[in-house]
Design an enzyme around this catalytic site. Structure first.
Site, PDB file in Angstrom:
ATOM      1  N   CYS A  58      29.150  35.712  20.876  1.00 31.38           N
ATOM      2  CA  CYS A  58      30.139  34.945  21.638  1.00 31.38           C
ATOM      3  C   CYS A  58      29.698  34.740  23.089  1.00 31.38           C
ATOM      4  CB  CYS A  58      31.531  35.562  21.496  1.00 31.38           C
ATOM      5  SG  CYS A  58      32.781  34.251  21.583  1.00 31.38           S
TER       6      CYS A  58
ATOM      7  N   ASN B 136      37.052  33.251  18.978  1.00 31.32           N
ATOM      8  CA  ASN B 136      37.845  33.242  20.210  1.00 31.32           C
ATOM      9  C   ASN B 136      36.954  32.734  21.327  1.00 31.32           C
ATOM     10  OD1 ASN B 136      39.245  33.653  22.531  1.00 31.32           O
ATOM     11  ND2 ASN B 136      39.199  35.892  22.439  1.00 31.32           N
TER      12      ASN B 136
ATOM     13  N   HIS C 116      32.697  35.699  15.699  1.00 28.79           N
ATOM     14  CA  HIS C 116      32.730  37.165  15.805  1.00 28.79           C
ATOM     15  C   HIS C 116      32.423  37.816  14.461  1.00 28.79           C
ATOM     16  CE1 HIS C 116      34.113  37.884  19.911  1.00 28.79           C
ATOM     17  NE2 HIS C 116      34.620  36.673  19.793  1.00 28.79           N
TER      18      HIS C 116
ATOM     19  N   GLU D 269      32.095  40.836  13.750  1.00 26.27           N
ATOM     20  CA  GLU D 269      32.847  42.094  13.539  1.00 26.27           C
ATOM     21  C   GLU D 269      34.256  41.812  13.015  1.00 26.27           C
ATOM     22  OE1 GLU D 269      32.607  40.613  16.352  1.00 26.27           O
ATOM     23  OE2 GLU D 269      34.584  40.686  17.298  1.00 26.27           O
TER      24      GLU D 269
HETATM   25  N1  LIG Z   1      34.947  35.886  22.847  1.00 32.93           N
HETATM   26  C1  LIG Z   1      34.111  35.571  23.825  1.00 32.93           C
HETATM   27  O1  LIG Z   1      33.124  36.241  24.086  1.00 32.93           O
HETATM   28  C2  LIG Z   1      34.500  34.366  24.661  1.00 32.93           C
HETATM   29  C3  LIG Z   1      33.393  33.791  25.480  1.00 32.93           C
HETATM   30  C4  LIG Z   1      33.886  32.859  26.580  1.00 32.93           C
HETATM   31  N2  LIG Z   1      34.700  33.567  27.516  1.00 32.93           N
HETATM   32  C5  LIG Z   1      34.643  31.703  25.967  1.00 32.93           C
HETATM   33  O2  LIG Z   1      35.857  31.634  26.054  1.00 32.93           O
HETATM   34  O3  LIG Z   1      34.037  30.832  25.395  1.00 32.93           O
END
Ligand SMILES: NC(=O)CC[C@H](N)C(=O)O
Length: 372
Positions: free
Chosen positions: A262, A304, A347, A349
């Protein structure tokens, strides 16, 4: 059964919309970027995910709170049922906060928000908020619980913009934290606000994990003699983290296996010459499809993120697209053609979410073993 008190409350969107509802949780006012998740469960995990720092989280699932908040469980200092020690979001918006009926619930969502000083808002049409955000893109907003709109100067809360704040100052540890594993293999995890789900996956594969502050120097990282490096998730705009991208470029010289997840994937991309841009309203869900380009298989994954690699053209040189999202064509991961680096925007995980892709950690483990 605990009961929760209802009070006045509102959500103000920066386009001037005022949505009135009932406040719950802590009395207070907070500003943040308004984002929504379509996940039907996992609210304790999402609310403690440090990547949500600076954001007001709207749940599209109409009933939130059904199974309450459990006691914290840890294994070797790693939380197994929360993503960090505290609630990270600025505020919570739900259609209806419900009373829990579950054997392991220790308190209601309302009590938890009160304890941690976080305002909640319920009794609002969350679909209307989502429709707005989907058509105009994410925007800043102000949430209030217990304080009426007429009693404050709402604009005062909107002076700072989400995209301009480095939230890692709040979520990255100040000194290294070590989770001793079963094997001698140490991985250093560059911790911008890591989800404990990621730590748990690494721990389950026997690694000793050294979490270092995200501003830690490369020399000090190498002193731990790591066999692999993980750049984890984290909050905010990756383009602000110039020092971290510089560190990534320096670490690459050591030819160690690297896994970027991410925010870590975004930093790897920027460091090696690719482009990461703001998305209209991002991906926040537990059911996003990604296609693995190596065998055309589709996996259902947890997301996310509000930034991303919007098209293949923005990949760094010498990398191959590994995953993409068939809904909007965004790049969901890449593999370096010459160096042992793999990344995922989603993600693996999966906390909360389906465990379709935890094998990404097995792949990383194989890279570490091969390189040792
Ligand atoms: N879950 C994360 O690592 C988010 C990465 C970054 N802050 C975004 O919103 O794209």
């Amino acid at each position: 059964m605990e009961s929760y008190s209802e009070s006045t409350g509102f959500l103000y969107l920066e386009d001037g919309t005022i949505i009135r509802g009932s406040g719950f949780g802590a009395k207070g006012i907070r500003a943040g970027e308004i984002v929504f998740t379509t996940a039907m469960n996992g609210y304790p995990d999402s609310l403690t995910d440090p990547s949500y720092r600076g954001q007001i989280l709207v749940f599209t699932h109409p009933l939130i709170g059904n199974y309450g908040i459990p006691e914290k469980n840890t294994v070797n200092g790693i939380l197994t049922n929360f993503e960090s020690e505290v609630i990270q979001v600025e505020g919570v918006v739900v259609a209806e906060h419900t009373e829990p009926f579950k054997w392991n619930s220790s308190m209601t969502l309302d009590t938890w928000l009160k304890k941690e000083g976080i305002p909640g808002l319920q009794g609002v049409d969350t679909r209307a908020i989502v429709k707005k955000v989907r058509s105009y893109g994410v925007m800043m907003g102000v949430i209030s619980s217990g304080i009426d709109f007429g009693d404050i100067d709402v604009k005062k809360y909107l002076e700072k913009r989400y995209d301009e704040i480095d939230f890692t100052q709040y979520t990255s540890p100040k000194a290294p934290i070590i989770h001793q594993g079963k094997s001698e293999e140490t991985v250093v995890l560059v911790d911008c606000g890591v989800k404990h789900g990621i730590l748990y996956q690494l721990y389950q594969r026997g690694f000793t994990i050294v979490r270092v502050p995200c501003s830690y120097s490369v020399n000090k990282i190498i002193d731990f003699d790591p066999k692999g490096i993980v750049f984890g998730n984290g909050p905010g705009n990756p383009n602000l983290l110039v020092g971290l991208s510089q560190n990534f470029r320096e670490i690459v010289e050591y030819k160690l296996p690297i896994l970027g997840i991410c925010l870590g994937h975004q930093i790897a991309t920027i460091a090696l010459g690719g482009k990461v841009k703001k998305m209209k309203f991002g991906h926040r869900a537990v059911n996003k499809p990604v296609i693995d380009t190596t065998d055309n298989k589709c996996y259902i994954t947890t997301h996310n993120h509000g930034y991303g690699i919007l098209s293949k053209e923005d990949l760094p040189p010498n990398t191959k697209m590994w995953f993409y999202n068939p809904d909007d064509g965004t790049v969901e991961g890449w593999v370096h053609e010459k160096l042992p680096i793999i990344t995922t925007q989603f993600h693996p995980e999966a906390r909360p979410g389906p465990w379709d892709v935890t094998w990404v950690f097995d792949k990383f483990k194989k890279m570490v073993v091969k390189n040792a």
